[in-house]
Design an enzyme around this catalytic site. Structure first.
Site, PDB file in Angstrom:
ATOM      1  N   HIS A  88      -2.036   3.924  -9.616  1.00 47.56           N
ATOM      2  CA  HIS A  88      -2.397   3.202  -8.129  1.00 47.56           C
ATOM      3  C   HIS A  88      -3.247   2.181  -8.188  1.00 47.56           C
ATOM      4  O   HIS A  88      -3.457   1.954  -7.415  1.00 47.56           O
ATOM      5  CB  HIS A  88      -2.837   4.376  -7.241  1.00 47.56           C
ATOM      6  CG  HIS A  88      -1.187   5.519  -7.055  1.00 47.56           C
ATOM      7  ND1 HIS A  88      -1.981   6.792  -6.549  1.00 47.56           N
ATOM      8  CD2 HIS A  88      -0.129   5.997  -7.277  1.00 47.56           C
ATOM      9  CE1 HIS A  88      -0.434   7.593  -5.987  1.00 47.56           C
ATOM     10  NE2 HIS A  88       0.087   6.871  -7.168  1.00 47.56           N
ATOM     11  N   ILE A  95      -5.573  -1.778  -4.920  1.00 49.80           N
ATOM     12  CA  ILE A  95      -5.579   0.047  -5.219  1.00 49.80           C
ATOM     13  C   ILE A  95      -4.493   0.068  -3.869  1.00 49.80           C
ATOM     14  O   ILE A  95      -4.375  -0.027  -2.915  1.00 49.80           O
ATOM     15  CB  ILE A  95      -7.093   0.556  -4.430  1.00 49.80           C
ATOM     16  CG1 ILE A  95      -7.872  -0.037  -5.415  1.00 49.80           C
ATOM     17  CG2 ILE A  95      -6.853   2.377  -4.189  1.00 49.80           C
ATOM     18  CD1 ILE A  95      -9.354   0.193  -4.778  1.00 49.80           C
ATOM     19  N   CYS A  96      -3.644   0.717  -4.135  1.00 51.93           N
ATOM     20  CA  CYS A  96      -2.569   1.426  -3.741  1.00 51.93           C
ATOM     21  C   CYS A  96      -3.036   3.395  -2.780  1.00 51.93           C
ATOM     22  O   CYS A  96      -2.594   4.214  -3.521  1.00 51.93           O
ATOM     23  CB  CYS A  96      -1.267   1.788  -4.115  1.00 51.93           C
ATOM     24  SG  CYS A  96       0.003   2.408  -3.909  1.00 51.93           S
ATOM     25  N   LEU A  97      -4.187   3.523  -1.932  1.00 50.73           N
ATOM     26  CA  LEU A  97      -4.442   4.638  -1.478  1.00 50.73           C
ATOM     27  C   LEU A  97      -3.924   4.230   0.115  1.00 50.73           C
ATOM     28  O   LEU A  97      -4.270   3.400   1.086  1.00 50.73           O
ATOM     29  CB  LEU A  97      -5.721   4.120  -2.057  1.00 50.73           C
ATOM     30  CG  LEU A  97      -6.380   5.867  -1.322  1.00 50.73           C
ATOM     31  CD1 LEU A  97      -5.933   7.181  -1.970  1.00 50.73           C
ATOM     32  CD2 LEU A  97      -7.415   5.206  -1.745  1.00 50.73           C
TER      33      LEU A  97
END
Length: 161
Positions: A88, A95-97
């Site tokens: 992620h 950041i894929c959050l």
């Protein structure tokens, strides 16, 4: 050019900075907070569940850039190079959050603090079991370069890592 902060943003960032200095998040310290609108955090890689040491011997740097409408709008949060290898986290540090983004399916809340955000990042690293880049990493990084990750259209489906 420095970001011009609202009074609310100035007070909130100062309050968070004071709290951070009194009680820093586990495994993290501030490298810099000058100007007040841009923090660089040193993050010790966490030990994973069951003693897994994927990131335990690594140190990462995270940049947090606050906008004029913080905390109503989330700050830009990216890993500085070299970014952790994680499904992620893109090579450019994006950041894929979900908690880092507002809007459609984003999970940002003004109740979140930067201490909670960096602890979430450490938790994301600790729960990972496979060091690999996200699918399409090279293409994504070539397409977006260093622009704000908030301009990307994130889809948050995978809660396994």
């Amino acid at each position: 050019m420095a970001t011009r902060l609202s009074t609310v943003a100035q007070r909130r960032i100062q309050s968070e900075l004071n709290e951070w200095m009194r009680s820093p998040p586990e495994g993290c310290c501030l490298e810099s907070c000058e100007p007040m609108t841009s923090w660089v955090v040193i993050m010790q890689g966490p030990e994973g569940a069951g003693g897994v040491r994927l990131y335990a011997d690594e140190v990462f740097r995270v940049r947090i850039d606050f906008g004029e409408q913080y905390p109503l709008d989330p700050p830009d949060v990216i890993f500085l190079a070299p970014a952790p290898i994680h499904p992620h986290i893109y090579s450019n540090g994006h950041i894929c959050l979900d908690i880092l983004y507002s809007g459609r399916n984003g999970g940002w809340s003004p109740a979140l603090t930067m201490s909670k955000v960096v602890l979430s990042l450490r938790s994301m690293l600790a729960s990972n079991t496979d060091k690999r880049k996200p699918p399409g990493d090279a293409e994504y990084c070539a397409r977006v370069g260093n622009r704000s990750p908030k301009l990307s259209n994130w889809v948050f489906e995978d809660d396994k890592v």
